[in-house]
Scaffold this active site. Structure first.
Site, PDB file in Angstrom:
ATOM      1  CG  HIS A  95      -1.988  -1.010   1.188  1.00 32.49           C
ATOM      2  ND1 HIS A  95      -3.076  -0.922   0.349  1.00 32.49           N
ATOM      3  CD2 HIS A  95      -2.131  -2.166   1.856  1.00 32.49           C
ATOM      4  CE1 HIS A  95      -3.855  -1.972   0.526  1.00 32.49           C
ATOM      5  NE2 HIS A  95      -3.299  -2.754   1.433  1.00 32.49           N
ATOM      6  NE  ARG A 111      20.775  -6.180   7.521  1.00 31.57           N
ATOM      7  CZ  ARG A 111      20.490  -5.102   6.807  1.00 31.57           C
ATOM      8  NH1 ARG A 111      20.691  -5.136   5.497  1.00 31.57           N
ATOM      9  NH2 ARG A 111      20.007  -4.011   7.351  1.00 31.57           N
TER      10      ARG A 111
END
Length: 231
Positions: A134, A201
């Site tokens: 959004h 990560r």
């Protein structure tokens, strides 16, 4: 049988319990979506040996959803293509899932333009994958009515997505990647790596001739991962 009223004899309670579970097993088998059922015929393609457990959560615009062969999809899973049942765009291959995938219970795939999953990809439970988000920049319009740009998601073959992970729009995950439970993944993830965290990560990667190298330089040896292997 402590949950039954005290006036129900124990043998009767056991019989009722057995009958209930037998009935639920029948419902599970009859409600399963598999090749040859009317529900399967509504999909863009539905491979042999593939099944969707009963009950599913939401199956929307299934004509734009393509499932490969021998893929197992758990209960309460959402497979959604487009913005709604009345989406008038030409939806053809919006959600594509390959062969031999395993999708855990309560996973949700919300594909507005393209989510593409390779072969042999396994998902834990409660995984969410979406290719659109959004907007927020118009201060006078509710956030839910501000649609963001589409950004395709691709997940390479042989990858494992852990329990409760979230894969965000625009993500490309390589082949044979391990995504730790609860991770939030965005961006480019290289082949043969391990990712974890929020945001996710790379914490370990495969280097040919060296082994699995950690973020701090420690090395783990390459193993034969087949069941029963000793080397």
């Amino acid at each position: 049988m402590a949950s039954l009223p005290s006036y129900v004899p124990r043998p009767v309670g056991r019989a009722l319990n057995a009958a209930l579970h037998a009935g639920l097993a029948v419902v599970d088998r009859v409600g399963e979506i598999a090749p040859g059922t009317r529900a399967a015929a509504r999909f863009g393609s539905f491979g042999q040996g593939t099944s969707i457990g009963f009950p599913p959560a939401t199956l929307m615009n299934t004509g734009a959803i393509h499932l490969g062969s021998d893929t197992l999809i758990g209960r309460h899973v959402t497979l959604s293509a487009g913005y709604g049942p009345l989406d008038e765009r030409d939806l053809e291959r919006t959600l594509v899932i390959g062969d031999r995938c395993v999708i855990g219970a309560r996973c949700s795939f919300a594909a507005h333009e393209l989510i593409e999953i390779g072969d042999g990809v396994w998902f834990g439970q409660d995984v969410f994958v979406c290719d659109a988000s959004h907007g927020y920049r118009d201060p006078h319009m509710p956030i839910g009515e501000q649609f963001g740009a589409h950004a395709p998601v691709r997940i390479g073959s042989g990858t494992w997505i852990g329990h409760g992970a979230i894969v965000l729009p625009g993500t490309t995950i390589g082949c044979n990647v391990a995504v730790a439970a609860g991770s939030v993944v965005r961006g480019e993830i290289p082949d043969h790596s391990v990712v974890a965290g929020v945001p996710a990560r790379v914490i370990r990667r495969l280097e040919n001739g060296v082994g699995w190298v950690g973020a701090h330089g420690d090395v783990r040896e390459v193993l034969d991962g087949r069941i029963g292997a000793t080397g």
